[in-house]
Structure formats: C-alpha cells, structure tokens
Design an enzyme around this catalytic site. Structure first.
Site, mmCIF file in Angstrom:
data_model
loop_
_atom_site.group_PDB
_atom_site.id
_atom_site.type_symbol
_atom_site.label_atom_id
_atom_site.label_comp_id
_atom_site.label_asym_id
_atom_site.label_seq_id
_atom_site.Cartn_x
_atom_site.Cartn_y
_atom_site.Cartn_z
ATOM 1 N N TYR A 146 6.110 -4.872 -2.917
ATOM 2 C CA TYR A 146 5.346 -5.555 -1.863
ATOM 3 C C TYR A 146 6.113 -6.806 -1.435
ATOM 4 O O TYR A 146 6.906 -7.361 -2.207
ATOM 5 C CB TYR A 146 3.940 -5.907 -2.371
ATOM 6 N N TYR A 156 -1.180 -14.172 -4.911
ATOM 7 C CA TYR A 156 -0.519 -12.995 -5.485
ATOM 8 C C TYR A 156 0.116 -13.354 -6.826
ATOM 9 O O TYR A 156 0.276 -12.515 -7.702
ATOM 10 C CB TYR A 156 0.511 -12.445 -4.500
ATOM 11 N N LEU A 195 -8.680 -0.275 -3.535
ATOM 12 C CA LEU A 195 -9.621 -1.032 -4.361
ATOM 13 C C LEU A 195 -8.905 -2.124 -5.137
ATOM 14 O O LEU A 195 -9.424 -3.232 -5.308
ATOM 15 C CB LEU A 195 -10.352 -0.085 -5.317
#
Length: 270
Positions: A146, A156, A195
């Site tokens: 990512y 993050y 999720l």
C-alpha cells in the site's frame, strides 16, 4: 484458454467476499487456475470453505503464519493433494487494532514485533518452505502492499513501516529465487473497502480523498487488483520481477491535488 490455465495457485488471506484476496481468487478462477486456500484461525474455517466451494475447490487448510509448524503442514497438504505449485498469493497483514490509534510514536514493542512477523516475515517463511514444490515450474509469487509504505498516511502507523519492509523483502527475494526460475512482485493497491481497512481511523475520509485526487476520479475495486495479479502471475509477465506495481488509478503520481478544476467547483461553486 485462460491466462492461468493449468496453474495451481495457493490463496492466503481470504476473509470474506469483500477482501482483496477474494478478488484475486475470482480473477484466477476465471482464467483457469486451480485454487487452494488457507485460513488462520478456526473461526474462519467455515467461511473460507464456503468461499472455496464457490470456486469448485475443496482444498482448504489451516495456516497461522506465525507458527512454523502450520507452514510445514501447509507444504505437506499441498504435496499430498497437488504434488507441485505454480503460484503463491500472499495477502497477509496484521497489527493489533490499538496500533492504529495515535501516531507511530505510540507503537508498542509487542505490536511492532507482531506486525513485522505476520505481515513481512511470513512472506519469507512461505517462500522458503514452498519453493521446492515450484521446482521447474517457473513459479510466480504476488504480495499486497500500500502507498503508506512510501508516504505518511496518518494512523496507518506501524503497518506503513511493515509494508515498506515488505516491499524491500520482495526485491531481495526476487534476487534469491531468480536462480530457480521464479518471480515475485508486489501490488500496491489504492484504498479498497474491505472490513480490515475500516480498522484504520478515518478510512472513509482517506477513500474520499484518494478518489477525488486520482486522475480517473473513481475508487479501486478488488477486481482491479485481481486482474493485475492475473497478469503478474501469468507467462505474459515472465520478465517482470522485484517490482511494486501501483493499482490506484494513478493516485501515486499526483502532487497535492488532481482534477483541480472539479475540486475548485466543489469548494467554491461555479
């Protein structure tokens, strides 16, 4: 004939039908690959078996990547059922939820160790253990990264550090396994509505921002990632290894803003 016809692919990290690993499995199945799946904990077994059944597979095995014994059992399972392996999909990342609160300065020693073990070392461990099954098959491995590996994404935190380490691991493994004829690459996907993503504080704002700023002005889907994985694991990508391929509708190329005129209209009106 599909791009992956006759290939045998191990899919890790499928949690539900919204997960990136599911999108990859869906694209692989469409292109003719045979699939095997892992699950990490007993509570996930039933769900993963149902997903596997939807792809015509009954090859499902427990593999908690923090346990060397589970990884060895995975190899044994694949040996007994297939005898060989062509593709590994490493879609595994984890940090305790409290590590996404506050800043990276608040990272605990234990949280750091867990994130690096499960999110990074697992790629090394799986590759090392399963490599003999790929002998002579010009195998391919793909993992998921990512943008937070390259730039700061607030909240993050330790996962950004782990993803940076993962991308470096891809390069080092690419060198190691090339002599066996195998390749490994990473996909750096834009934010996807999974999720797991919603455990990150402010994820919905991150989705809005990246969708507005990327040149296409649209979100990334699990199908986008799945189709890219098909290419990277196919013979068409035979000369590509050690790469981090961005699948983010071009978000990573932008400066402060993209689609500037549209954003001005939204903020200031016509």
């Amino acid at each position: 004939m599909g791009l992956l016809e006759g290939k045998r692919a191990l899919i890790t990290g499928v949690a539900n039908e919204r997960s990136i690993a599911y999108g990859i499995a869906k694209s692989f199945h469409r292109e003719g690959a045979q699939l095997a799946f892992t699950y990490a904990t007993p509570k996930l077994e039933k769900r993963v078996r149902e997903i596997a059944k939807g792809f015509g597979s009954d090859l499902v095995v427990k593999c908690d990547v923090s346990l060397d014994e589970d990884i060895k059992n995975l190899k044994k399972f694949l040996e007994e059922n297939w005898g060989s392996l062509d593709i590994i999909v490493h879609s595994i990342a984890y940090a305790p939820k409290e590590e996404f609160k506050g800043g990276v300065i608040d990272t605990s020693r234990e949280g750091f160790k867990i994130a690096m073990d499960i999110s990074v070392y697992s790629l090394i461990a799986l590759t090392r253990e399963l490599l003999p099954l790929m002998e002579g098959r010009n195998g391919a491995i793909v993992t998921l990264s990512y943008y937070g590996a390259e730039k700061v994404v607030p909240h993050y935190n330790v996962m950004g550090i782990a993803k940076a380490a993962l991308e470096s691991t891809v390069r080092y493994l690419a060198y190691d396994i090339a002599k066996h004829g195998h390749r490994i690459n990473a996909i750096s996907a834009g934010p996807v509505k999974t999720l797991a993503a919603y455990s990150i504080t402010g994820f919905h704002l991150l989705m809005e921002h990246t969708t507005k700023v990327n040149p296409f002005g649209k979100p990334i889907t699990i199908e986008d990632v799945g189709d890219t994985a098909v290419f990277l694991c196919s013979d068409w990508a035979r000369a590509i290894t050690g790469e981090v391929v961005h699948v983010d509708n071009g978000y990573h190329i932008m400066g402060v803003f993209g689609r500037e005129e549209e954003i001005k209209k939204e903020v200031y009106g016509d």
